[in-house]
Design a protein around this motif. Structure first.
Motif, PDB file in Angstrom:
ATOM      1  N   ARG A 102      -7.891  -0.892   1.804  1.00  0.00           N
ATOM      2  CA  ARG A 102      -9.283  -0.412   1.673  1.00  0.00           C
ATOM      3  C   ARG A 102      -9.979  -0.459   2.979  1.00  0.00           C
ATOM      4  O   ARG A 102     -10.828   0.271   3.136  1.00  0.00           O
ATOM      5  N   GLY A 105      -9.154   2.296   5.302  1.00  0.00           N
ATOM      6  CA  GLY A 105      -9.918   3.465   4.556  1.00  0.00           C
ATOM      7  C   GLY A 105     -11.388   3.407   4.821  1.00  0.00           C
ATOM      8  O   GLY A 105     -11.897   4.463   5.511  1.00  0.00           O
ATOM      9  N   ARG A 109     -13.163   6.269   7.414  1.00  0.00           N
ATOM     10  CA  ARG A 109     -14.428   7.173   7.103  1.00  0.00           C
ATOM     11  C   ARG A 109     -15.448   7.141   7.979  1.00  0.00           C
ATOM     12  O   ARG A 109     -16.069   8.026   8.297  1.00  0.00           O
ATOM     13  N   LEU A 115      -7.097  10.377   7.798  1.00  0.00           N
ATOM     14  CA  LEU A 115      -6.148   9.374   7.296  1.00  0.00           C
ATOM     15  C   LEU A 115      -5.145   9.692   6.191  1.00  0.00           C
ATOM     16  O   LEU A 115      -5.589  10.285   5.152  1.00  0.00           O
ATOM     17  N   THR A 283      -8.722  13.866   4.688  1.00  0.00           N
ATOM     18  CA  THR A 283      -8.176  12.603   4.270  1.00  0.00           C
ATOM     19  C   THR A 283      -7.284  12.520   2.927  1.00  0.00           C
ATOM     20  O   THR A 283      -7.779  13.019   2.018  1.00  0.00           O
ATOM     21  N   TYR A 285      -5.710   9.574   0.735  1.00  0.00           N
ATOM     22  CA  TYR A 285      -5.624   8.094   1.007  1.00  0.00           C
ATOM     23  C   TYR A 285      -5.634   7.601  -0.343  1.00  0.00           C
ATOM     24  O   TYR A 285      -6.551   6.567  -0.750  1.00  0.00           O
TER      25      TYR A 285
END
Length: 307
Positions: A102, A105, A109, A115, A283, A285
């Protein structure tokens, strides 16, 4: 004509050599420009740097990176790549634990970087057909069997047994990535048990159940299946219809029909998806497989400690 996306491979272990290199060379959207691995020397065709810092100092220009290192060391690598404006593909699992995944991630962002959590089994040939079957049927139950030979698929990879290496959940997470793709649900883990070898932290076998509403799917992962390896998901519907995905998703069998076997390279699909994401600046993810794997692992380890 668009310029190919210039890619660097971070980590030149078995999966990078067996799958990523070939998929990149087959895809005209990409150009493999170099690699990073402290244990591999450069070749005539591919410069290899011992570290990310050495890569940056080289002034070689690149647009994207495929990170194929052990998961325990990826957070720092990803943050450096994001700060360089790089799109990042993460070989599964994306990180050593859910919190780190996380965090990666979040860093992507904040930097505005592409990603991609590359769950390669989701690109096996029968995923769309299996998803359509699930949508058309009321599933009552199912089972997952994922049994393979660690010595064939992970020779000499000691990181697998260390903290964050996931052990048998490293291959087993492929099954979870398929299940969550064809049957997205709020899967809850129950009755998890794991077996941990001597001098290891991560398990070599795991059994648990997944529950969503009134559906139960049993799962059994094992890492010492030397012959007749099994990569199979079976689902049973209320009307008696059955679905069996085997060979990791390469074979589909419905009810009493003959298996439909397709020989498709999953990583070709992985890199087609990565190309689309880069062009669209998007992304992908999804951490659902990681959530299930971590919950099952922690529940199993907790059960062991309480016995």
């Amino acid at each position: 004509m668009r310029r190919p996306v210039r890619v660097v491979l971070i980590g030149l272990g078995k999966i990078a050599r067996d799958q990523h290199c070939g998929a990149l060379l087959r895809n005209p959207d990409f150009e493999l420009v170099c690699a990073v691995d402290p244990q591999v020397a450069s070749t005539q065709n591919l410069p290899v740097f011992p570290s990310i810092e050495a890569l940056f100092s080289s002034k070689i220009e690149f647009d994207a990176a495929a990170v194929c290192t052990p998961p325990q060391i990826r957070k720092d690598i990803c943050e450096k790549l994001f700060s360089n404006g790089c799109a990042v593909l993460l070989e599964k699992p994306p990180a050593s634990d859910l919190a780190t995944a996380r965090s990666i991630g979040t860093a992507a962002r904040k930097s505005g970087s592409v990603l991609f959590a590359a769950w390669h089994s989701r690109f096996s040939p029968h995923i769309d057909a299996a998803r359509d079957w699930v949508r058309a049927n009321k599933v009552l139950s199912g089972s997952i069997e994922w049994r393979e030979n660690v010595e064939e698929w992970h020779p000499g990879q000691t990181w697998l047994w260390q903290a964050g290496g996931l052990g048998v959940f490293d291959p087993g997470i492929n099954a979870l990535s398929i299940l969550t793709e064809i049957f997205p649900a709020d899967w809850q883990v129950r009755n998890a048990k794991v077996s941990v070898p001597l001098n290891a932290v991560a398990p070599d076998a795991a059994d648990f159940c997944l529950h969503a509403d009134d559906i139960t799917v049993s799962a059994s992962f094992e890492f010492h299946q030397r012959e007749d390896e099994i990569w199979r998901i079976q689902l049973v519907a209320a009307n008696g219809e059955t679905l069996e995905l085997s060979e990791g998703g390469a074979s589909l069998k419905l009810r009493d029909g003959a298996p439909n076997i397709l020989n498709v390279n999953e990583y070709d699909g992985v890199y087609r998806r990565f190309s689309d994401l880069i062009r669209a600046n998007q992304t992908d993810y999804d951490l659902a497989p990681m959530e299930i794997a971590e919950n099952a692992l922690l529940m199993g380890l907790s059960s062991n400690s309480s016995e």
